[in-house]
Design a protein around this motif. Structure first.
Motif, PDB file in Angstrom:
ATOM      1  N   LEU A 150    -140.022 -69.655  69.760  1.00  0.00           N
ATOM      2  CA  LEU A 150    -139.584 -68.298  69.459  1.00  0.00           C
ATOM      3  C   LEU A 150    -139.042 -68.136  68.046  1.00  0.00           C
ATOM      4  CD1 LEU A 150    -137.803 -67.456  72.825  1.00  0.00           C
ATOM      5  CD2 LEU A 150    -140.145 -66.906  72.138  1.00  0.00           C
ATOM      6  N   ASN A 151    -138.902 -69.244  67.311  1.00  0.00           N
ATOM      7  CA  ASN A 151    -138.409 -69.238  65.938  1.00  0.00           C
ATOM      8  C   ASN A 151    -137.037 -68.564  65.829  1.00  0.00           C
ATOM      9  OD1 ASN A 151    -138.627 -70.009  63.278  1.00  0.00           O
ATOM     10  ND2 ASN A 151    -139.568 -68.093  62.649  1.00  0.00           N
ATOM     11  N   GLU A 152    -136.155 -68.905  66.750  1.00  0.00           N
ATOM     12  CA  GLU A 152    -134.792 -68.371  66.779  1.00  0.00           C
ATOM     13  C   GLU A 152    -133.808 -69.526  66.675  1.00  0.00           C
ATOM     14  OE1 GLU A 152    -133.336 -65.316  67.167  1.00  0.00           O
ATOM     15  OE2 GLU A 152    -135.242 -64.253  67.076  1.00  0.00           O
ATOM     16  N   GLU A 153    -132.688 -69.291  66.031  1.00  0.00           N
ATOM     17  CA  GLU A 153    -131.642 -70.300  65.941  1.00  0.00           C
ATOM     18  C   GLU A 153    -130.553 -70.084  66.980  1.00  0.00           C
ATOM     19  OE1 GLU A 153    -131.494 -73.076  64.060  1.00  0.00           O
ATOM     20  OE2 GLU A 153    -133.511 -72.612  63.351  1.00  0.00           O
ATOM     21  N   ARG A 154    -130.420 -68.841  67.450  1.00  0.00           N
ATOM     22  CA  ARG A 154    -129.376 -68.525  68.433  1.00  0.00           C
ATOM     23  C   ARG A 154    -129.889 -68.805  69.837  1.00  0.00           C
ATOM     24  NH1 ARG A 154    -128.581 -62.519  67.350  1.00  0.00           N
ATOM     25  NH2 ARG A 154    -130.761 -62.757  66.882  1.00  0.00           N
ATOM     26  N   TYR A 155    -129.040 -69.317  70.670  1.00  0.00           N
ATOM     27  CA  TYR A 155    -129.413 -69.595  72.050  1.00  0.00           C
ATOM     28  C   TYR A 155    -128.975 -68.474  72.978  1.00  0.00           C
ATOM     29  CZ  TYR A 155    -129.917 -74.198  70.043  1.00  0.00           C
ATOM     30  OH  TYR A 155    -130.276 -75.239  69.241  1.00  0.00           O
ATOM     31  N   ILE A 156    -127.852 -67.843  72.671  1.00  0.00           N
ATOM     32  CA  ILE A 156    -127.339 -66.768  73.503  1.00  0.00           C
ATOM     33  C   ILE A 156    -127.153 -65.548  72.603  1.00  0.00           C
ATOM     34  CG2 ILE A 156    -125.423 -65.966  74.921  1.00  0.00           C
ATOM     35  CD1 ILE A 156    -124.886 -68.886  75.637  1.00  0.00           C
ATOM     36  N   THR A 157    -127.761 -64.450  72.984  1.00  0.00           N
ATOM     37  CA  THR A 157    -127.616 -63.242  72.184  1.00  0.00           C
ATOM     38  C   THR A 157    -126.731 -62.208  72.856  1.00  0.00           C
ATOM     39  OG1 THR A 157    -129.636 -62.320  73.149  1.00  0.00           O
ATOM     40  CG2 THR A 157    -129.857 -63.528  71.080  1.00  0.00           C
ATOM     41  N   LEU A 158    -126.479 -62.379  74.153  1.00  0.00           N
ATOM     42  CA  LEU A 158    -125.683 -61.403  74.865  1.00  0.00           C
ATOM     43  C   LEU A 158    -124.936 -62.080  75.997  1.00  0.00           C
ATOM     44  CD1 LEU A 158    -125.064 -58.355  75.517  1.00  0.00           C
ATOM     45  CD2 LEU A 158    -127.057 -58.469  77.020  1.00  0.00           C
ATOM     46  N   ILE A 159    -123.687 -61.724  76.161  1.00  0.00           N
ATOM     47  CA  ILE A 159    -122.875 -62.209  77.278  1.00  0.00           C
ATOM     48  C   ILE A 159    -122.184 -61.006  77.907  1.00  0.00           C
ATOM     49  CG2 ILE A 159    -120.689 -63.352  77.805  1.00  0.00           C
ATOM     50  CD1 ILE A 159    -121.441 -65.628  76.161  1.00  0.00           C
ATOM     51  N   ARG A 160    -122.200 -60.935  79.226  1.00  0.00           N
ATOM     52  CA  ARG A 160    -121.481 -59.884  79.939  1.00  0.00           C
ATOM     53  C   ARG A 160    -120.312 -60.549  80.665  1.00  0.00           C
ATOM     54  NH1 ARG A 160    -124.429 -56.012  84.109  1.00  0.00           N
ATOM     55  NH2 ARG A 160    -125.420 -55.410  82.171  1.00  0.00           N
ATOM     56  N   VAL A 161    -119.126 -60.031  80.432  1.00  0.00           N
ATOM     57  CA  VAL A 161    -117.926 -60.621  81.008  1.00  0.00           C
ATOM     58  C   VAL A 161    -117.154 -59.552  81.766  1.00  0.00           C
ATOM     59  CG1 VAL A 161    -115.749 -61.780  80.482  1.00  0.00           C
ATOM     60  CG2 VAL A 161    -117.768 -62.251  79.094  1.00  0.00           C
ATOM     61  N   ARG A 162    -116.695 -59.911  82.966  1.00  0.00           N
ATOM     62  CA  ARG A 162    -115.804 -59.033  83.721  1.00  0.00           C
ATOM     63  C   ARG A 162    -114.423 -59.679  83.720  1.00  0.00           C
ATOM     64  NH1 ARG A 162    -119.240 -56.909  88.900  1.00  0.00           N
ATOM     65  NH2 ARG A 162    -121.054 -56.312  87.677  1.00  0.00           N
ATOM     66  N   THR A 163    -113.471 -58.966  83.157  1.00  0.00           N
ATOM     67  CA  THR A 163    -112.116 -59.505  83.068  1.00  0.00           C
ATOM     68  C   THR A 163    -111.108 -58.368  82.997  1.00  0.00           C
ATOM     69  OG1 THR A 163    -110.641 -60.930  81.810  1.00  0.00           O
ATOM     70  CG2 THR A 163    -112.274 -59.710  80.549  1.00  0.00           C
ATOM     71  N   SER A 164    -109.915 -58.663  83.432  1.00  0.00           N
ATOM     72  CA  SER A 164    -108.852 -57.668  83.298  1.00  0.00           C
ATOM     73  C   SER A 164    -108.004 -57.960  82.055  1.00  0.00           C
ATOM     74  CB  SER A 164    -107.969 -57.667  84.548  1.00  0.00           C
ATOM     75  OG  SER A 164    -107.419 -58.956  84.746  1.00  0.00           O
ATOM     76  N   ALA A 165    -108.287 -59.086  81.403  1.00  0.00           N
ATOM     77  CA  ALA A 165    -107.573 -59.445  80.172  1.00  0.00           C
ATOM     78  C   ALA A 165    -108.091 -58.592  79.017  1.00  0.00           C
ATOM     79  CB  ALA A 165    -107.774 -60.932  79.867  1.00  0.00           C
ATOM     80  N   PRO A 166    -107.315 -58.473  77.947  1.00  0.00           N
ATOM     81  CA  PRO A 166    -107.773 -57.722  76.774  1.00  0.00           C
ATOM     82  C   PRO A 166    -109.074 -58.313  76.215  1.00  0.00           C
ATOM     83  CG  PRO A 166    -105.427 -58.188  76.613  1.00  0.00           C
ATOM     84  CD  PRO A 166    -105.952 -58.951  77.790  1.00  0.00           C
ATOM     85  N   LEU A 167    -109.977 -57.452  75.795  1.00  0.00           N
ATOM     86  CA  LEU A 167    -111.294 -57.875  75.326  1.00  0.00           C
ATOM     87  C   LEU A 167    -111.216 -58.858  74.156  1.00  0.00           C
ATOM     88  CD1 LEU A 167    -114.333 -57.635  75.597  1.00  0.00           C
ATOM     89  CD2 LEU A 167    -114.238 -55.638  74.085  1.00  0.00           C
ATOM     90  N   LYS A 168    -110.341 -58.594  73.196  1.00  0.00           N
ATOM     91  CA  LYS A 168    -110.223 -59.461  72.030  1.00  0.00           C
ATOM     92  C   LYS A 168    -109.803 -60.872  72.453  1.00  0.00           C
ATOM     93  CE  LYS A 168    -108.346 -59.738  67.410  1.00  0.00           C
ATOM     94  NZ  LYS A 168    -107.641 -59.067  66.337  1.00  0.00           N
ATOM     95  N   GLU A 169    -108.839 -60.970  73.346  1.00  0.00           N
ATOM     96  CA  GLU A 169    -108.376 -62.273  73.843  1.00  0.00           C
ATOM     97  C   GLU A 169    -109.503 -63.017  74.575  1.00  0.00           C
ATOM     98  OE1 GLU A 169    -105.440 -63.688  77.406  1.00  0.00           O
ATOM     99  OE2 GLU A 169    -104.752 -62.014  76.150  1.00  0.00           O
ATOM    100  N   THR A 170    -110.247 -62.295  75.387  1.00  0.00           N
ATOM    101  CA  THR A 170    -111.363 -62.898  76.115  1.00  0.00           C
ATOM    102  C   THR A 170    -112.431 -63.397  75.145  1.00  0.00           C
ATOM    103  OG1 THR A 170    -110.943 -61.430  77.990  1.00  0.00           O
ATOM    104  CG2 THR A 170    -113.090 -62.488  77.902  1.00  0.00           C
ATOM    105  N   ALA A 171    -112.758 -62.605  74.129  1.00  0.00           N
ATOM    106  CA  ALA A 171    -113.755 -62.999  73.136  1.00  0.00           C
ATOM    107  C   ALA A 171    -113.341 -64.252  72.398  1.00  0.00           C
ATOM    108  CB  ALA A 171    -114.001 -61.860  72.154  1.00  0.00           C
ATOM    109  N   GLU A 172    -112.074 -64.376  72.051  1.00  0.00           N
ATOM    110  CA  GLU A 172    -111.576 -65.573  71.365  1.00  0.00           C
ATOM    111  C   GLU A 172    -111.695 -66.801  72.253  1.00  0.00           C
ATOM    112  OE1 GLU A 172    -107.629 -64.594  70.052  1.00  0.00           O
ATOM    113  OE2 GLU A 172    -108.361 -63.215  68.522  1.00  0.00           O
ATOM    114  N   LYS A 173    -111.436 -66.645  73.545  1.00  0.00           N
ATOM    115  CA  LYS A 173    -111.542 -67.776  74.470  1.00  0.00           C
ATOM    116  C   LYS A 173    -112.994 -68.230  74.622  1.00  0.00           C
ATOM    117  CE  LYS A 173    -107.429 -66.916  77.222  1.00  0.00           C
ATOM    118  NZ  LYS A 173    -106.911 -66.557  78.560  1.00  0.00           N
ATOM    119  N   ILE A 174    -113.898 -67.284  74.627  1.00  0.00           N
ATOM    120  CA  ILE A 174    -115.334 -67.630  74.752  1.00  0.00           C
ATOM    121  C   ILE A 174    -115.775 -68.350  73.508  1.00  0.00           C
ATOM    122  CG2 ILE A 174    -117.660 -66.675  74.866  1.00  0.00           C
ATOM    123  CD1 ILE A 174    -116.542 -64.490  76.681  1.00  0.00           C
TER     124      ILE A 174
END
Length: 89
Positions: free
Chosen positions: A65-89
């Motif tokens: 596929l000539n791509e360097e990225r393996y994951i282009t999208l992640i869907r997360v369900r959490t009650s924590a703040p989005l920014k905090e969740t993104a940093e943990k991921i």
């Protein structure tokens, strides 16, 4: 490297073992067969499971596929703040 579903192995290599073969081409990429999956048959609501070719995701992404990225999208369900969740991921 590739692992073949039992139906694929039977159709492509009817009278021989495919293991070690390098004659399999996937979109002009020559791959070596390193194994054959056991026969699984179908499943309710799913396609026939023995007609697959399994290759490493890194091979698929970079060389086919000539791509360097393996994951282009992640869907997360959490009650924590989005920014905090993104940093943990």
């Amino acid at each position: 490297m590739a692992v073949l579903g039992s139906k694929v192995a039977e159709e492509l290599f009817p009278n021989e073992s495919p293991i070690g073969s390098i004659s399999l081409l996937i979109r002009r990429l020559s791959v070596q067969v390193i194994g054959v999956l056991g026969e699984r048959g179908g499943a309710i609501g799913r396609k026939y499971l023995d007609d697959r070719i399994v290759i490493p995701i890194t091979t698929l992404m970079r060389r086919i596929l000539n791509e360097e990225r393996y994951i282009t999208l992640i869907r997360v369900r959490t009650s924590a703040p989005l920014k905090e969740t993104a940093e943990k991921i």
